[in-house]
Design a protein around this motif. Structure first.
Motif, PDB file in Angstrom:
ATOM      1  N   THR A  39       0.842  -1.205   0.000  1.00  0.00           N
ATOM      2  CA  THR A  39       0.000   0.000   0.000  1.00  0.00           C
ATOM      3  C   THR A  39       0.873   1.250   0.000  1.00  0.00           C
ATOM      4  OG1 THR A  39      -1.731  -1.198   1.181  1.00  0.00           O
ATOM      5  CG2 THR A  39      -1.870   1.200   1.211  1.00  0.00           C
ATOM      6  N   ASP A  40       1.997   1.192   0.696  1.00  0.00           N
ATOM      7  CA  ASP A  40       2.905   2.348   0.698  1.00  0.00           C
ATOM      8  C   ASP A  40       3.436   2.618  -0.705  1.00  0.00           C
ATOM      9  OD1 ASP A  40       2.731   2.639   3.541  1.00  0.00           O
ATOM     10  OD2 ASP A  40       4.107   0.952   3.749  1.00  0.00           O
ATOM     11  N   LEU A  41       3.728   1.542  -1.423  1.00  0.00           N
ATOM     12  CA  LEU A  41       4.202   1.717  -2.801  1.00  0.00           C
ATOM     13  C   LEU A  41       3.088   2.312  -3.665  1.00  0.00           C
ATOM     14  CD1 LEU A  41       6.078  -1.698  -3.273  1.00  0.00           C
ATOM     15  CD2 LEU A  41       7.084   0.539  -2.792  1.00  0.00           C
ATOM     16  N   VAL A  53       3.697  12.044   5.716  1.00  0.00           N
ATOM     17  CA  VAL A  53       4.608  10.951   6.073  1.00  0.00           C
ATOM     18  C   VAL A  53       3.849   9.636   5.897  1.00  0.00           C
ATOM     19  CG1 VAL A  53       5.973   9.886   7.911  1.00  0.00           C
ATOM     20  CG2 VAL A  53       5.821  12.398   7.756  1.00  0.00           C
ATOM     21  N   PRO A  54       4.273   8.767   4.980  1.00  0.00           N
ATOM     22  CA  PRO A  54       3.586   7.473   4.841  1.00  0.00           C
ATOM     23  C   PRO A  54       4.026   6.492   5.935  1.00  0.00           C
ATOM     24  CG  PRO A  54       5.261   7.707   3.121  1.00  0.00           C
ATOM     25  CD  PRO A  54       5.339   8.937   3.989  1.00  0.00           C
ATOM     26  N   GLY A  55       3.501   5.255   5.871  1.00  0.00           N
ATOM     27  CA  GLY A  55       3.916   4.222   6.818  1.00  0.00           C
ATOM     28  C   GLY A  55       2.846   3.899   7.844  1.00  0.00           C
ATOM     29  N   HIS A  56       2.506   2.617   7.973  1.00  0.00           N
ATOM     30  CA  HIS A  56       1.454   2.239   8.924  1.00  0.00           C
ATOM     31  C   HIS A  56       1.778   0.940   9.662  1.00  0.00           C
ATOM     32  CE1 HIS A  56       0.429   0.442   5.033  1.00  0.00           C
ATOM     33  NE2 HIS A  56      -0.055  -0.556   5.734  1.00  0.00           N
ATOM     34  N   GLU A  57       2.847   0.255   9.275  1.00  0.00           N
ATOM     35  CA  GLU A  57       3.263  -0.935  10.029  1.00  0.00           C
ATOM     36  C   GLU A  57       4.443  -0.504  10.899  1.00  0.00           C
ATOM     37  OE1 GLU A  57       2.484  -3.994   6.248  1.00  0.00           O
ATOM     38  OE2 GLU A  57       4.392  -4.015   7.300  1.00  0.00           O
ATOM     39  N   PHE A  58       4.273  -0.554  12.219  1.00  0.00           N
ATOM     40  CA  PHE A  58       5.364  -0.061  13.075  1.00  0.00           C
ATOM     41  C   PHE A  58       5.333  -0.719  14.440  1.00  0.00           C
ATOM     42  CE2 PHE A  58       3.349   2.419  16.447  1.00  0.00           C
ATOM     43  CZ  PHE A  58       2.057   2.521  15.967  1.00  0.00           C
ATOM     44  N   VAL A  59       6.448  -0.588  15.120  1.00  0.00           N
ATOM     45  CA  VAL A  59       6.493  -0.841  16.549  1.00  0.00           C
ATOM     46  C   VAL A  59       7.259   0.333  17.147  1.00  0.00           C
ATOM     47  CG1 VAL A  59       8.565  -2.294  16.294  1.00  0.00           C
ATOM     48  CG2 VAL A  59       7.209  -2.474  18.379  1.00  0.00           C
ATOM     49  N   GLY A  60       6.815   0.786  18.306  1.00  0.00           N
ATOM     50  CA  GLY A  60       7.451   1.965  18.881  1.00  0.00           C
ATOM     51  C   GLY A  60       7.316   1.971  20.394  1.00  0.00           C
ATOM     52  N   VAL A  61       7.830   3.040  20.996  1.00  0.00           N
ATOM     53  CA  VAL A  61       7.763   3.200  22.451  1.00  0.00           C
ATOM     54  C   VAL A  61       6.971   4.468  22.762  1.00  0.00           C
ATOM     55  CG1 VAL A  61       9.126   3.660  24.540  1.00  0.00           C
ATOM     56  CG2 VAL A  61       9.957   2.011  22.846  1.00  0.00           C
ATOM     57  N   VAL A  62       6.027   4.352  23.698  1.00  0.00           N
ATOM     58  CA  VAL A  62       5.201   5.501  24.059  1.00  0.00           C
ATOM     59  C   VAL A  62       6.036   6.484  24.865  1.00  0.00           C
ATOM     60  CG1 VAL A  62       3.146   6.259  25.310  1.00  0.00           C
ATOM     61  CG2 VAL A  62       3.139   4.061  24.095  1.00  0.00           C
ATOM     62  N   GLU A  63       6.079   7.736  24.399  1.00  0.00           N
ATOM     63  CA  GLU A  63       6.833   8.758  25.134  1.00  0.00           C
ATOM     64  C   GLU A  63       5.920   9.692  25.920  1.00  0.00           C
ATOM     65  OE1 GLU A  63      10.143  10.703  23.465  1.00  0.00           O
ATOM     66  OE2 GLU A  63      11.195   8.771  23.383  1.00  0.00           O
ATOM     67  N   VAL A 102      -6.333   7.726   8.628  1.00  0.00           N
ATOM     68  CA  VAL A 102      -5.663   6.418   8.625  1.00  0.00           C
ATOM     69  C   VAL A 102      -4.160   6.685   8.618  1.00  0.00           C
ATOM     70  CG1 VAL A 102      -5.469   4.166   7.521  1.00  0.00           C
ATOM     71  CG2 VAL A 102      -7.575   5.512   7.232  1.00  0.00           C
ATOM     72  N   LEU A 103      -3.480   6.097   9.575  1.00  0.00           N
ATOM     73  CA  LEU A 103      -2.048   6.344   9.763  1.00  0.00           C
ATOM     74  C   LEU A 103      -1.264   6.152   8.461  1.00  0.00           C
ATOM     75  CD1 LEU A 103      -0.016   6.869  12.205  1.00  0.00           C
ATOM     76  CD2 LEU A 103       0.490   4.417  12.033  1.00  0.00           C
ATOM     77  N   GLY A 104      -0.684   7.245   8.000  1.00  0.00           N
ATOM     78  CA  GLY A 104       0.171   7.177   6.819  1.00  0.00           C
ATOM     79  C   GLY A 104      -0.566   6.875   5.527  1.00  0.00           C
ATOM     80  N   ILE A 105      -1.897   6.928   5.554  1.00  0.00           N
ATOM     81  CA  ILE A 105      -2.686   6.609   4.358  1.00  0.00           C
ATOM     82  C   ILE A 105      -3.694   7.704   4.046  1.00  0.00           C
ATOM     83  CG2 ILE A 105      -4.396   4.985   3.386  1.00  0.00           C
ATOM     84  CD1 ILE A 105      -2.959   2.713   4.850  1.00  0.00           C
ATOM     85  N   LYS A 106      -4.278   8.279   5.094  1.00  0.00           N
ATOM     86  CA  LYS A 106      -5.335   9.267   4.875  1.00  0.00           C
ATOM     87  C   LYS A 106      -5.372  10.273   6.009  1.00  0.00           C
ATOM     88  CE  LYS A 106     -10.329   9.490   4.223  1.00  0.00           C
ATOM     89  NZ  LYS A 106     -11.535   8.864   4.766  1.00  0.00           N
ATOM     90  N   GLY A 298      15.944   5.759   3.455  1.00  0.00           N
ATOM     91  CA  GLY A 298      14.555   5.402   3.177  1.00  0.00           C
ATOM     92  C   GLY A 298      14.224   5.296   1.688  1.00  0.00           C
ATOM     93  N   LEU A 299      14.825   6.176   0.871  1.00  0.00           N
ATOM     94  CA  LEU A 299      14.514   6.124  -0.565  1.00  0.00           C
ATOM     95  C   LEU A 299      15.051   4.827  -1.160  1.00  0.00           C
ATOM     96  CD1 LEU A 299      15.029   9.824  -1.731  1.00  0.00           C
ATOM     97  CD2 LEU A 299      12.978   8.675  -0.864  1.00  0.00           C
ATOM     98  N   ARG A 300      16.244   4.445  -0.735  1.00  0.00           N
ATOM     99  CA  ARG A 300      16.799   3.162  -1.199  1.00  0.00           C
ATOM    100  C   ARG A 300      15.917   2.012  -0.719  1.00  0.00           C
ATOM    101  NH1 ARG A 300      22.087   1.731   1.056  1.00  0.00           N
ATOM    102  NH2 ARG A 300      21.539  -0.307   0.186  1.00  0.00           N
ATOM    103  N   ALA A 301      15.389   2.142   0.494  1.00  0.00           N
ATOM    104  CA  ALA A 301      14.508   1.106   1.035  1.00  0.00           C
ATOM    105  C   ALA A 301      13.253   0.953   0.168  1.00  0.00           C
ATOM    106  CB  ALA A 301      14.113   1.449   2.470  1.00  0.00           C
ATOM    107  N   PHE A 302      12.672   2.098  -0.242  1.00  0.00           N
ATOM    108  CA  PHE A 302      11.492   2.051  -1.114  1.00  0.00           C
ATOM    109  C   PHE A 302      11.831   1.408  -2.458  1.00  0.00           C
ATOM    110  CE2 PHE A 302       7.316   3.943  -0.220  1.00  0.00           C
ATOM    111  CZ  PHE A 302       7.468   4.231   1.128  1.00  0.00           C
ATOM    112  N   GLU A 303      13.002   1.746  -2.966  1.00  0.00           N
ATOM    113  CA  GLU A 303      13.456   1.153  -4.225  1.00  0.00           C
ATOM    114  C   GLU A 303      13.528  -0.363  -4.089  1.00  0.00           C
ATOM    115  OE1 GLU A 303      17.441   2.036  -6.200  1.00  0.00           O
ATOM    116  OE2 GLU A 303      16.510   4.024  -5.936  1.00  0.00           O
ATOM    117  N   ALA A 304      14.116  -0.804  -2.982  1.00  0.00           N
ATOM    118  CA  ALA A 304      14.259  -2.244  -2.746  1.00  0.00           C
ATOM    119  C   ALA A 304      12.887  -2.903  -2.606  1.00  0.00           C
ATOM    120  CB  ALA A 304      15.103  -2.482  -1.497  1.00  0.00           C
ATOM    121  N   ALA A 305      11.963  -2.220  -1.917  1.00  0.00           N
ATOM    122  CA  ALA A 305      10.623  -2.786  -1.691  1.00  0.00           C
ATOM    123  C   ALA A 305       9.847  -2.896  -3.005  1.00  0.00           C
ATOM    124  CB  ALA A 305       9.852  -1.923  -0.693  1.00  0.00           C
TER     125      ALA A 305
END
Lengths: 317, 317
Positions: A39-41, A53-63, A102-106, A298-305
């Motif tokens: 979907t990000d692609l 900022v796109p992106g919706h699959e994540f793991v993080g720490v609550v600050e 929608v996170l990173g989508i809408k 990140g741009l290289r990562a998108f290219e790879a994806a």
């Protein structure tokens, strides 16, 4: 902060993005890892007319959080944020609120940046035993599980079309839930991920001629998948659509009527289910990870994806 | 015998058609009355590549039968004739047998002739109190009832698109079965047939702006109906497709995925159900009859049936 920005049809790396300001009821999350999804692609091809900022699959720490007990917790988050005021939200269906973000989508910046903000109610704590690399799969596994809520899969013959990340997760999830699963793909190396499972993983030419399935899942990610799936669905069977594409698609609706096929759109699932499937320990997710890039690349990562045959690409911070 | 023949893209009246010869298990039926359906019109536009005697809505009298008790009975008949040898037929789903013939639609001469032959197992006796003009509606009412087997209609908000014969029968059937029904059509005279019922019958411009429905039924008979129906279906609702057309149709499958809509093809229903709905006495079918033509004037009858706004046209013998 550092992150990726998609705007005016262009994806770029920026180190000067403003840190999000949590609104009422929202937590601020420092992103540990994020996964790039098809979907990000599609978004970088114009899907959803998203800007930010796109992106919706994540793991993080609550600050920061309105719930102090959450601060410091490692979390994943459900991506749909309802208005909580309309009848649909009040009925508990925030995922379908017409005014949702929608996170990173809408309408809401996503996970491909150091920080994101989202409602505290959307967050789920990650068990200690679950690595960051595994936790980023809770979102797509929940989407895979959604199918179990929509059609009867236990005892059904299921064909999953597509050996991308989502297809592999769907095949494994439905297998765990008692379906007889065939996955049809194009890449021997991806099919090999299912070695040792009870899933029948085959190349396109190896599908049993003339066989039709109770349930067919289009997880191809390409416009032709829906029509191909329709032809492989038995009369009165169900064709589950997971694919969204920027292009329009045509299917033969006469065939749907004549064979009384149910074409069922399927999107996000509850993380409660996705987490439960992850916790069975039966999902092979680690060998679905292709490589990990620091956010600066990140741009290289998108290219790879975007490369044909790519597996899950992770971003780290 | 006298009848209509569709062949080489042309419909003609013939007085020299061969009388059908019943095969093993089949009865010979003298047709009393037959109804022209939109599918018949589509057939004369190339739908199903059919060649032969069209017609599938009929009432007749059994003249020969492997079951002697049936001879002399007034009957209606289920139109799908399975091979009775394949796994699908053995599972009781003759209506979806890949090798089935369908009366007047596929591989089997139909009801627009003095005689037809069909399996005795497909016949249902007509109660004495039911007039011929009513009995021809058992087939489309059964098709209307099929929806009740596919989605929960009791208590649901249902929008039926199309005020043709099938749309009017569907609206009435679902109303009887406990749905809250709105029918949207284009002809005040057809909507007026529903006066005195609890159905909300409206012209297109009169639909409540922004309202979406739990269940939407496309009975428009035109290619644009499916896409229009999709937009009027609530998130996680069902769009029932009754329309088949010779033309291909496009719908926005992204919308199906995003709103998790089930697009459900719907075809024939059991005559047991259709008969039960007819026997409630609540269906207004008689005022849906436009006119009746003797079979010799069958071409004029087709012309009348094809006119915009035409109601049910019957053929008599």
């Amino acid at each position: 902060m550092r992150g990726l920005l998609y705007s005016n049809g262009k994806l770029q790396y920026r180190s000067d993005l403003p840190k999000p300001v949590p609104q009422s009821g929202e937590s601020l999350i420092r992103v540990l890892k994020a996964g790039i999804c098809r979907t990000d692609l599609e978004i970088t091809r114009g899907y959803m007319d998203f800007s930010g900022v796109p992106g919706h699959e994540f793991v993080g720490v609550v600050e920061q959080s309105p719930n102090p007990a959450m601060v410091g917790s490692r979390v994943v988050g459900e991506i749909n944020c309802g208005c909580n005021a309309c009848a649909i939200c009040k009925g508990g269906l925030q995922t379908h609120c017409a005014d949702r973000t929608v996170l990173g989508i809408k309408g809401r910046d996503g996970a491909f940046a150091e920080y994101l903000a989202m409602p505290e109610a959307n967050l789920h704590g990650v068990p200690d035993g679950m690595a960051d690399e595994e936790a980023v799969f809770v979102e797509p596994v929940s989407a895979a599980y959604r199918i179990v809520e929509q059609v009867v899969v236990r005892g059904a013959s299921v064909l999953v079309l597509g050996d991308g990340k989502l297809g592999l997760l769907i095949a494994q999830t439905l297998d765990i839930m008692g379906a007889g699963v065939t996955l049809c793909g194009r890449h021997r190396n991806k099919l090999a991920i299912l070695d040792g499972t009870t899933i029948n993983a085959v190349l396109e030419g190896e599908l049993k001629k003339g066989k039709q399935y109770d349930v067919v899942v289009d997880a191809t990610g390409v416009p032709a998948g829906a029509a191909k799936g329709m032809a492989l669905t038995r009369p009165r069977g169900s064709l589950i659509l997971k694919t969204t594409t920027a292009e329009k698609r045509e299917i033969d609706l006469n065939l749907a009527v004549i064979n009384e096929i149910s074409v069922v759109g399927s999107r996000c699932g509850s993380f409660v289910h996705g987490m439960a499937i992850m916790e069975t320990g039966k999902l092979k997710v680690r060998n679905m990870i292709d490589s990990e890039f620091p956010i600066e690349e990140g741009l290289r990562a998108f290219e790879a994806a975007g490369k044909p045959g790519a597996m899950k690409i992770l971003l780290s911070f």
